[in-house]
Design a protein around this motif. Structure first.
Motif, PDB file in Angstrom:
ATOM      1  N   THR A   1       0.843  -1.209   0.000  1.00 10.98           N
ATOM      2  CA  THR A   1       0.000   0.000   0.000  1.00 10.98           C
ATOM      3  C   THR A   1       0.871   1.249   0.000  1.00 10.98           C
ATOM      4  OG1 THR A   1      -1.442  -1.241   1.453  1.00 10.98           O
ATOM      5  CG2 THR A   1      -1.937   1.085   1.239  1.00 10.98           C
ATOM      6  N   ARG A   2       1.876   1.251   0.842  1.00 14.59           N
ATOM      7  CA  ARG A   2       2.737   2.435   0.972  1.00 14.59           C
ATOM      8  C   ARG A   2       3.593   2.643  -0.284  1.00 14.59           C
ATOM      9  NH1 ARG A   2      -0.406   3.966   3.832  1.00 14.59           N
ATOM     10  NH2 ARG A   2      -0.415   3.813   6.089  1.00 14.59           N
ATOM     11  N   LEU A   3       4.127   1.546  -0.834  1.00 13.91           N
ATOM     12  CA  LEU A   3       4.984   1.683  -2.015  1.00 13.91           C
ATOM     13  C   LEU A   3       4.155   2.145  -3.219  1.00 13.91           C
ATOM     14  CD1 LEU A   3       7.364  -1.391  -1.566  1.00 13.91           C
ATOM     15  CD2 LEU A   3       7.775   0.994  -0.933  1.00 13.91           C
ATOM     16  N   ARG A   4       2.897   1.686  -3.287  1.00 16.22           N
ATOM     17  CA  ARG A   4       2.002   2.175  -4.357  1.00 16.22           C
ATOM     18  C   ARG A   4       1.772   3.675  -4.208  1.00 16.22           C
ATOM     19  NH1 ARG A   4      -1.868  -2.692  -4.032  1.00 16.22           N
ATOM     20  NH2 ARG A   4      -1.263  -3.868  -5.873  1.00 16.22           N
ATOM     21  N   GLU A   5       1.533   4.111  -2.962  1.00 13.85           N
ATOM     22  CA  GLU A   5       1.326   5.549  -2.730  1.00 13.85           C
ATOM     23  C   GLU A   5       2.519   6.363  -3.205  1.00 13.85           C
ATOM     24  OE1 GLU A   5       0.410   6.645   1.343  1.00 13.85           O
ATOM     25  OE2 GLU A   5      -1.053   5.034   1.438  1.00 13.85           O
ATOM     26  N   MET A   6       3.696   5.749  -3.136  1.00  8.80           N
ATOM     27  CA  MET A   6       4.914   6.465  -3.564  1.00  8.80           C
ATOM     28  C   MET A   6       5.047   6.512  -5.076  1.00  8.80           C
ATOM     29  SD  MET A   6       7.953   5.485  -0.950  1.00  8.80           S
ATOM     30  CE  MET A   6       8.608   7.135  -0.848  1.00  8.80           C
ATOM     31  N   GLY A   7       4.244   5.693  -5.767  1.00  9.61           N
ATOM     32  CA  GLY A   7       4.293   5.731  -7.228  1.00  9.61           C
ATOM     33  C   GLY A   7       4.739   4.425  -7.864  1.00  9.61           C
ATOM     34  N   ALA A   8       5.000   3.400  -7.060  1.00  5.94           N
ATOM     35  CA  ALA A   8       5.388   2.108  -7.651  1.00  5.94           C
ATOM     36  C   ALA A   8       4.150   1.429  -8.238  1.00  5.94           C
ATOM     37  CB  ALA A   8       6.003   1.217  -6.574  1.00  5.94           C
ATOM     38  N   ARG A   9       4.363   0.682  -9.330  1.00  7.78           N
ATOM     39  CA  ARG A   9       3.258  -0.132  -9.875  1.00  7.78           C
ATOM     40  C   ARG A   9       3.450  -1.551  -9.363  1.00  7.78           C
ATOM     41  NH1 ARG A   9       3.736  -0.521 -15.349  1.00  7.78           N
ATOM     42  NH2 ARG A   9       5.538   0.843 -15.482  1.00  7.78           N
ATOM     43  N   ILE A  10       2.463  -2.034  -8.629  1.00  8.33           N
ATOM     44  CA  ILE A  10       2.623  -3.343  -7.973  1.00  8.33           C
ATOM     45  C   ILE A  10       1.466  -4.245  -8.388  1.00  8.33           C
ATOM     46  CG2 ILE A  10       2.710  -4.531  -5.739  1.00  8.33           C
ATOM     47  CD1 ILE A  10       4.080  -2.048  -4.623  1.00  8.33           C
ATOM     48  N   THR A  11       1.812  -5.440  -8.862  1.00  7.47           N
ATOM     49  CA  THR A  11       0.786  -6.402  -9.252  1.00  7.47           C
ATOM     50  C   THR A  11       0.960  -7.646  -8.393  1.00  7.47           C
ATOM     51  OG1 THR A  11       1.224  -5.634 -11.494  1.00  7.47           O
ATOM     52  CG2 THR A  11      -0.294  -7.484 -11.272  1.00  7.47           C
ATOM     53  N   GLU A  12      -0.141  -8.083  -7.801  1.00  2.00           N
ATOM     54  CA  GLU A  12      -0.063  -9.266  -6.929  1.00  2.00           C
ATOM     55  C   GLU A  12      -0.534 -10.504  -7.674  1.00  2.00           C
ATOM     56  OE1 GLU A  12      -2.372  -8.351  -3.470  1.00  2.00           O
ATOM     57  OE2 GLU A  12      -1.199  -6.524  -3.113  1.00  2.00           O
ATOM     58  N   TYR A  13       0.211 -11.584  -7.547  1.00  2.00           N
ATOM     59  CA  TYR A  13      -0.189 -12.880  -8.091  1.00  2.00           C
ATOM     60  C   TYR A  13      -0.390 -13.824  -6.894  1.00  2.00           C
ATOM     61  CZ  TYR A  13       1.617 -10.603 -12.259  1.00  2.00           C
ATOM     62  OH  TYR A  13       1.837  -9.699 -13.265  1.00  2.00           O
ATOM     63  N   ASP A  14      -0.594 -15.111  -7.151  1.00  2.00           N
ATOM     64  CA  ASP A  14      -0.871 -16.042  -6.042  1.00  2.00           C
ATOM     65  C   ASP A  14       0.259 -16.045  -5.022  1.00  2.00           C
ATOM     66  OD1 ASP A  14      -3.221 -16.709  -7.081  1.00  2.00           O
ATOM     67  OD2 ASP A  14      -2.614 -18.668  -7.891  1.00  2.00           O
ATOM     68  N   ASP A  15       1.509 -16.231  -5.501  1.00  2.00           N
ATOM     69  CA  ASP A  15       2.611 -16.302  -4.550  1.00  2.00           C
ATOM     70  C   ASP A  15       3.804 -15.476  -5.015  1.00  2.00           C
ATOM     71  OD1 ASP A  15       3.425 -17.827  -6.622  1.00  2.00           O
ATOM     72  OD2 ASP A  15       3.888 -19.625  -5.462  1.00  2.00           O
ATOM     73  N   SER A  16       3.498 -14.417  -5.751  1.00  2.00           N
ATOM     74  CA  SER A  16       4.573 -13.506  -6.169  1.00  2.00           C
ATOM     75  C   SER A  16       3.995 -12.105  -6.346  1.00  2.00           C
ATOM     76  CB  SER A  16       5.235 -14.005  -7.451  1.00  2.00           C
ATOM     77  OG  SER A  16       4.286 -14.064  -8.482  1.00  2.00           O
ATOM     78  N   ILE A  17       4.895 -11.136  -6.371  1.00  2.00           N
ATOM     79  CA  ILE A  17       4.482  -9.733  -6.523  1.00  2.00           C
ATOM     80  C   ILE A  17       5.442  -9.069  -7.507  1.00  2.00           C
ATOM     81  CG2 ILE A  17       4.377  -7.491  -5.342  1.00  2.00           C
ATOM     82  CD1 ILE A  17       3.481  -8.848  -2.849  1.00  2.00           C
TER      83      ILE A  17
END
Ligand code: EPU
Length: 421
Positions: A267-283
């Motif tokens: 949540t915090r890293l997204r707020e900083m501008g990172a694009r984060i995609t979550e998968y079953d057991d990886s990000i």
């Protein structure tokens, strides 16, 4: 003595596989002493804290062997009660779990006070409160804690912790699993490693419910049996690599994680501008644009972890604008790394529990010293993001908690090497 030399400026690209969780495995390994038999623990990180703990367990006459890179087999058939080697106990913090484990198994424990990262006063009054409630007599000296059954014997009890403590919650669970009666821990820690320990103990035949909430119930059982168990992935190691990608820029798939455990960080890293995609057991973490300022306050789980404070501070140091970072678990933790980051050009002003971090365009390499594990991780991240060469000294702290760090960062394209002095 060894140091790391980092030439900053490389984008991080590729995949990194996260190891088993340090703070889970350091609770699970002592828990094997509660059985007389064989336990196989999988996904064990080969880090110095684990190696010391295994030596402590060996010093109690357990047979310990690595059956592959990440699996440890512990045979406790011939373990007899004795005092864990104080020379080993004083080298790490989690050795205090020998108190709960030995009290649980043998009704007594004489254990040296632990060592480890001393970034703050780290009292054990809540552990002692738990042992006393369970019917133990506890004598503390400057160097040792002596715990034994009191006049009415050991028994389950209702214990309300005055502060949310991971260590006290673990120690009470270890002590109570084999104890007669029911133990209830109120205001318990909810960290993923608490749930992992409960799951391991239940796999061995314990009756523990509520782990992951603030009330944990432990119905004492007469006996536990050996088990095979895989440790959860390390939330903080994963968070450290994610923060490194955000600070240095790049596109990395962080594998072998439990995305739910990472939410407070993503949540915090997204707020900083990172694009984060979550998968079953990886990000997947991507950062290619400028970073924005954020406000973060560390809290016990599910809040933002204090063990990620230093790493996110590096991201703040190169984000646009003024970020605020408030520490609510260990007030003095800023002092382990902020001065070193200032030597690299960071603009940080500490006022009590809050650091005000004004972003700068570029950190600059320098020679800096790690004063604890996570402080060291933050300095490495700063070195990866900085212009020029950074030398991080005192890396034995870092090697306490990060498995194959050089190999993992090198695979992501970082220029980092370990130099033996
Ligand atoms: N506290 C007390 N009395 C106690 C115990 C704790 O006042 O008897 C206070 C502490 O001073 C602190 C707060 O309670 O302000 C929380 O401390 P906690 O007991 O939860 O910390 P810990 O068990 O000693 C574990 C991790 C730390 C992590 C903290 C907080 C292990 C081996 N260590 O320490 O991990 O920072 O929980 O989440 O699990 C690290 O991995 O780098 C690390 C330091």
């Amino acid at each position: 003595m060894a140091k790391y030399e980092i030439v900053g400026g490389n984008r991080l690209e590729g995949n990194v596989v996260i190891s088993g969780a340090k703070n889970a495995v350091v609770a699970i390994l002592p828990a094997t002493l509660l059985v007389q038999g064989v336990c196989r623990i999988e996904n064990v990180p080969n880090i110095s804290d684990v190696r010391i703990l295994l030596d402590i367990i060996r010093s109690l006459k357990a047979k310990v062997r690595w059956t592959d890179d990440s699996t440890v087999e512990i045979d406790t058939t011939e373990v007899e009660y004795c005092e864990p080697d104080p020379k080993l106990v004083t080298q790490m913090r989690a050795s205090y779990y020998m108190m709960g484990a030995l009290l649980g198994r043998y009704g007594q424990a004489h254990v040296a006070l632990p060592g480890g990262c001393n970034f703050a006063a780290r009292p054990i009054d809540q552990h002692v409160k738990g042992f006393l409630a369970l019917g133990a007599d506890v004598t503390e000296t400057d160097d040792f804690v002596d715990i034994k059954a009191g006049p009415d014997g050991l028994h389950g009890a209702r214990i309300s912790l005055d502060v949310v403590s991971v260590g006290a919650t673990v120690n009470i669970m270890l002590a109570a699993a084999l104890m007669e009666g029911q133990t209830i821990i109120e205001n318990a820690a909810k960290e993923p490693h608490i749930v992992d320990l409960a799951n391991f103990l239940n796999t061995m035949g314990a009756r523990i419910s509520g782990a992951g909430t603030d009330t944990i119930k432990i119905k004492g059982v007469e006996k536990l049996h050996g088990a095979t168990y895989a440790v959860i992935p390390d939330q903080i190691e994963a968070g450290t690599y994610m923060a490194a990608v955000v600070a240095a820029g790049g596109d990395v798939l962080v594998q072998n994680v439990i995305p739910k455990h990472m939410e407070c960080i993503t949540t915090r890293l997204r707020e900083m501008g990172a694009r984060i995609t979550e998968y079953d057991d990886s990000i997947r973490v991507v950062r290619d644009g400028p970073m924005r300022r954020i406000t973060v306050k560390t809290m016990p789980y599910p809040g933002f972890p204090t063990d990620m404070q230093a790493q996110i501070c590096v991201c703040m140091a190169i984000a646009n604008g003024i970020s605020r970072l408030t520490e609510s678990v260990y007030e003095t933790r800023f002092f382990g790394y902020c001065t070193e980051l200032q030597h690299m050009g960071a603009n940080i002003v500490i006022n009590g529990k809050t650091a005000t971090v004004t972003g700068t365009d570029q950190l600059v390499g320098n020679t800096v010293t790690a004063k604890d594990l996570r402080a060291g991780a933050a300095l490495i991240i700063a070195g990866l993001a900085a212009e020029g060469t950074t030398t991080v000294k005192n890396i034995h702290y870092v090697e306490r908690g990060y498995e194959r760090l050089i190999e993992k960062f090198t695979q992501l394209g970082a220029s980092i090497r370990r130099i033996e002095e």
